[in-house]
Design a protein around this motif. Structure first.
Motif, PDB file in Angstrom:
ATOM      1  N   SER A 121       3.244  -2.425 -31.040  1.00  0.00           N
ATOM      2  CA  SER A 121       3.172  -0.958 -31.009  1.00  0.00           C
ATOM      3  C   SER A 121       2.878  -0.432 -29.603  1.00  0.00           C
ATOM      4  CB  SER A 121       2.086  -0.479 -31.973  1.00  0.00           C
ATOM      5  OG  SER A 121       2.355  -0.929 -33.282  1.00  0.00           O
ATOM      6  N   LEU A 122       2.934   0.886 -29.467  1.00  0.00           N
ATOM      7  CA  LEU A 122       2.670   1.514 -28.175  1.00  0.00           C
ATOM      8  C   LEU A 122       1.188   1.396 -27.815  1.00  0.00           C
ATOM      9  CD1 LEU A 122       4.650   4.881 -28.351  1.00  0.00           C
ATOM     10  CD2 LEU A 122       5.075   2.992 -26.771  1.00  0.00           C
ATOM     11  N   PRO A 123       0.889   1.138 -26.558  1.00  0.00           N
ATOM     12  CA  PRO A 123      -0.516   1.168 -26.104  1.00  0.00           C
ATOM     13  C   PRO A 123      -1.096   2.577 -26.234  1.00  0.00           C
ATOM     14  CG  PRO A 123       0.914   0.162 -24.451  1.00  0.00           C
ATOM     15  CD  PRO A 123       1.804   0.777 -25.479  1.00  0.00           C
ATOM     16  N   THR A 124      -2.406   2.661 -26.398  1.00  0.00           N
ATOM     17  CA  THR A 124      -3.085   3.949 -26.580  1.00  0.00           C
ATOM     18  C   THR A 124      -2.722   4.947 -25.473  1.00  0.00           C
ATOM     19  OG1 THR A 124      -4.912   2.776 -27.610  1.00  0.00           O
ATOM     20  CG2 THR A 124      -5.350   5.029 -26.871  1.00  0.00           C
ATOM     21  N   GLN A 125      -2.720   4.458 -24.224  1.00  0.00           N
ATOM     22  CA  GLN A 125      -2.446   5.367 -23.104  1.00  0.00           C
ATOM     23  C   GLN A 125      -1.077   6.041 -23.255  1.00  0.00           C
ATOM     24  OE1 GLN A 125      -4.806   6.090 -20.647  1.00  0.00           O
ATOM     25  NE2 GLN A 125      -3.361   7.782 -20.476  1.00  0.00           N
ATOM     26  N   GLU A 126      -0.088   5.286 -23.752  1.00  0.00           N
ATOM     27  CA  GLU A 126       1.256   5.848 -23.892  1.00  0.00           C
ATOM     28  C   GLU A 126       1.337   6.837 -25.052  1.00  0.00           C
ATOM     29  OE1 GLU A 126       3.405   5.672 -21.694  1.00  0.00           O
ATOM     30  OE2 GLU A 126       2.436   4.123 -20.488  1.00  0.00           O
ATOM     31  N   SER A 152      12.097   4.696 -31.160  1.00  0.00           N
ATOM     32  CA  SER A 152      11.987   3.858 -29.963  1.00  0.00           C
ATOM     33  C   SER A 152      12.182   2.385 -30.301  1.00  0.00           C
ATOM     34  CB  SER A 152      10.600   4.048 -29.351  1.00  0.00           C
ATOM     35  OG  SER A 152       9.617   3.526 -30.237  1.00  0.00           O
ATOM     36  N   PHE A 153      12.246   1.567 -29.266  1.00  0.00           N
ATOM     37  CA  PHE A 153      12.284   0.114 -29.453  1.00  0.00           C
ATOM     38  C   PHE A 153      11.008  -0.358 -30.163  1.00  0.00           C
ATOM     39  CE2 PHE A 153      14.378   0.708 -25.120  1.00  0.00           C
ATOM     40  CZ  PHE A 153      15.631   0.902 -25.658  1.00  0.00           C
ATOM     41  N   HIS A 154       9.884   0.264 -29.820  1.00  0.00           N
ATOM     42  CA  HIS A 154       8.622  -0.063 -30.484  1.00  0.00           C
ATOM     43  C   HIS A 154       8.696   0.263 -31.981  1.00  0.00           C
ATOM     44  CE1 HIS A 154       7.299   0.248 -26.274  1.00  0.00           C
ATOM     45  NE2 HIS A 154       6.245  -0.478 -26.599  1.00  0.00           N
TER      46      HIS A 154
END
Lengths: 261, 465
Positions: free
Chosen positions: A30-35, B409-411
């Protein structure tokens, strides 16, 4: 935030080639928190750009100080909610505004400049005055220029009705574009020859992405003046008028460093 | 023919079938804009109850746009398979819902009757279905297509890698392609929405993507989403064209607005087939559709936007596409106002497409003037993936910097594959493992700086470095 919890991507050097959100890294898959936070902030700016009220009084005051005269009009959309659901209402003048323009003593302009909030009041607040000043600076002295018409809850086609009421040869409508995450304040300009109700999109020329990070005020103003000149010469605008302004030297130096809004 | 239904003391009149269908449609802003929506909740339910009693045969008799006036209507009627229809010919719309949900109606049954179902029948029954019905039945429909890999197998979810750049900068596009591939995306297609209309510039883009596909032996296909007439021109000039793309709609007039007709699509399909670039199959077309496109071209003829959308699928299936996707939230809040309306439309479109036999994907998306956010996208993508969605879009960080909207997204693709145990197309999965992008458990692994894709950069980036 602790870096070791995020797996970084090995291709961050490719970020120099695009504004796209590449090489963001992963927390698991998953996306990092910052992103997540960066994306949320960009979305918030774009949402605010759509929903911030167009402060036309403030813009009018500022334009007056700069030596412009202004007129204020409203579309038939009474509020933002209605405006978003009923594009047709944003394309025509309220009855009061229509009468106000029909009764306006001065008419028959070569170039009519209209400013409308469109989908980004932020774009109009940030850039409209600088672009208007640049256009006035480049316009031939013999053109009869209109007062600046400030239109609230407005879509592009409202410029047809305004242009026809004021008997303009050409109308250029400055309008806030649909905001993207990376461009909440992008201004667009739509140029229509012989404006009248019922003009189709194919009868307009469009200049897009006007903002310091995109097309500069001076470059945009050059394109506008070039297109308006050509529209008058050919007697049309739209698909029959191809933008070749880049091919000609309009005799001005490109000035990249304009005052920031 | 007028239709009547009474609820309590009130009898509701519906002047014809298309009006009945429009009034039965779950509420959405585009149908209000068109002036075809039900005016009250009760009128909507009366329309649904009335529609439930309409025999499916009626849709072959009362055409929503006359046969003489519209080539999409002619296509629907001329290609209707009476033999396939025989199995369901005795049903009403309400019975049809029950039949679709029956345990005895399995994947093979649905495949057998697909060509007997018209878009209008699919749209009508969808209006009586709840979201869970749309998911359950769509999941039973298996549609598999092939070009350089196999798309749509049960338990698989493919991704269109969409490496758009506002000025088509080849370095920017290449950087986004690398990002997507290293995240395991790109098996549906590597498809660029170009900013340019210029034929030489378009040809450069074809070569840019082809260099990736041939240089790294990627079992996938490319597409440049420009007007179909441009794609015919670039094929004449010998460019490496895999898939031919076009936006399509459900009425002849709306398609005229797109500058196309069935003849042009046929010509493009023939040209792409002649190139013979597929390795495991020859599905060479890629279509995009979306509710509201007919109304925005003033070409909806009194139909609701979901019915217009289903008719576009009749156009799509005529050309056996590799991929077809609805772009569900792109058009704006005047057609689909908020997350609820976007979600419902996405599920309807996927159901109708799959029922008609299309490899339906979805651009799960929204614009910044719609009442929607990433949570709505999470919900819809999860529901659609549960329903067996064929493919989603993959964009770096869900932010398309060229088209100015947010999609998946890719994610997001990794999330869906993770929670629902879905796999990429088998040929592509094998490639991901060979390239050490995916481990033996199907997880994307950390990528080393000397990974082949990063070490052996394409020309565009080598020149820049």
């Amino acid at each position: 935030m602790k870096h070791e919890l995020v797996s970084q991507d090995a291709w961050s050097h490719l970020k120099q080639y695009t504004q796209a959100r590449i090489s963001l890294g992963r927390a698991g898959s998953s996306l990092p928190t910052q992103e997540i936070l960066n994306f949320g902030a960009a979305h918030a700016l774009a949402r605010d750009a759509v929903h911030t009220r167009f402060d036309s009084l403030q813009l009018a005051a500022s334009l007056t100080t700069a030596g412009f005269s202004t007129l204020q009009v409203q579309s038939r959309a009474p509020d933002r909610h209605t405006y978003l659901l009923r594009p047709d209402m944003g394309r025509s003048l309220s009855e009061a505004s229509a009468n106000q323009l029909l009764d306006h003593p001065e008419k028959e302009f070569d170039l009519l400049l209209v400013v409308g909030d469109g989908l980004s009041s932020l774009a109009v607040h940030n850039h409209a005055q600088f672009l208007l000043e640049a256009v006035h600076g480049l316009a031939p002295k013999h053109w009869r220029m209109s007062p600046i018409v400030l239109a609230t809850q407005a879509r592009v086609a409202i410029s047809d009705e305004i242009g026809s009421a004021l008997k303009a040869k050409v109308v250029a409508m400055l309008v806030g574009e649909r905001p993207g995450l990376s461009s909440p304040d992008s201004l667009g300009v739509y140029i229509t020859y012989a404006p009248k109700s019922g003009r189709q999109d194919g009868e307009r020329n469009c200049i897009s992405n006007i903002r310091p990070e995109g097309l500069s005020y001076t470059e945009a103003a050059k394109k506008i003046v070039w297109l308006v000149n050509e529209a008058m010469r050919l007697g049309l605008s739209g698909v029959g008028l191809k933008d070749e302004s880049d091919m000609v030297n309009v005799g001005q130096e490109s000035v990249p460093s304009l005052p920031s809004p | 023919m007028p239709y009547l239904h009474t609820i309590g003391l009130e009898t509701y009149h519906f002047s014809d079938l298309k009006t009945l269908m429009a009034k039965a449609t779950p509420a959405r802003s585009g149908d209000f804009l068109a002036g075809v929506a039900a005016e009250t909740y009760a009128e909507r339910m009366a329309a649904r109850m009335c529609l439930a009693d309409v025999p499916l045969k009626r849709f072959l008799e009362e055409l929503l746009i006359p046969y003489e006036d519209d080539e999409v209507t002619r296509l629907i009627m001329d290609k209707h398979d009476a033999t396939a229809f025989a199995e369901i010919a005795h049903l009403t719309v309400g019975d049809f819902r029950n039949w679709l949900l029956s345990d005895t109606t399995d994947s093979a049954t649905l495949e057998r009757v697909a060509l007997g179902i018209t878009p209008e029948m699919a749209a009508a029954v969808s209006k009586l279905m709840r979201n869970q019905d749309l998911i359950l039945v769509a999941r039973k429909c298996h549609v598999t297509t092939k070009f350089r890999n196999t798309i749509g197998l049960p338990g698989h979810l493919s991704v269109r890698l969409q490496p758009n750049h506002p000025t088509d900068d080849p370095r920017g596009i290449a950087a986004s392609i690398i990002d997507g591939l290293l995240y395991g995306s790109g098996d549906a297609v590597i498809g660029i929405n170009p900013a340019t209309d210029s034929i030489p510039a378009l040809i450069d883009l074809y070569y840019l993507v082809d260099e990736f596909i041939t240089g790294f032996n990627i079992p996938t296909q490319s597409c440049i989403l420009t007007h179909v007439t441009n794609q015919i021109k670039v094929m004449e000039k010998g460019a490496p064209v895999d898939l031919v793309f076009q936006s399509i709609a459900g009425t002849e007039k709306a398609n005229t607005g797109f500058g196309i007709n069935l003849g042009i699509l046929r010509e493009a399909q023939q040209a792409a087939l002649a190139l013979n670039r597929g390795t495991v199959g020859n599905n060479v077309m890629y279509f995009e559709t979306g509710q509201g496109s007919a109304l925005s071209a003033n070409a909806n003829f009194g139909m609701d936007q979901q019915t217009c959308e289903a008719r576009a699928y009749a156009v799509a299936r005529e050309f056996s596409p590799l991929l077809s996707n609805t772009v569900v939230g792109f058009i704006g809040p005047e057609y689909l106002y908020d997350g609820k309306q976007i979600t419902r439309a996405g599920l309807e479109d996927h159901f109708c497409g799959k029922l008609l036999g299309l490899p339906l994907g979805c651009d799960v998306c929204y614009t910044n003037h719609a009442e929607a956010d990433q949570d709505d996208m999470d919900n819809l993508m999860t529901l659609l993936a549960t329903a067996g969605l064929t493919f989603i879009m993959g964009i770096p960080g869900a932010d398309d910097i060229m088209l100015n909207y947010q999609t998946t997204s890719f994610h997001d693709a990794l999330y869906l594959r993770n929670v629902l145990n879905l796999k990429p197309a088998p040929e592509f999965e094998l490639w991901l493992k060979q390239m050490n992008i995916m481990d033996s458990n199907g997880k994307v692994q950390p990528i080393a700086a000397n990974q082949l894709l990063l070490e052996k950069l394409p020309r565009a980036l080598k020149a820049a470095a």
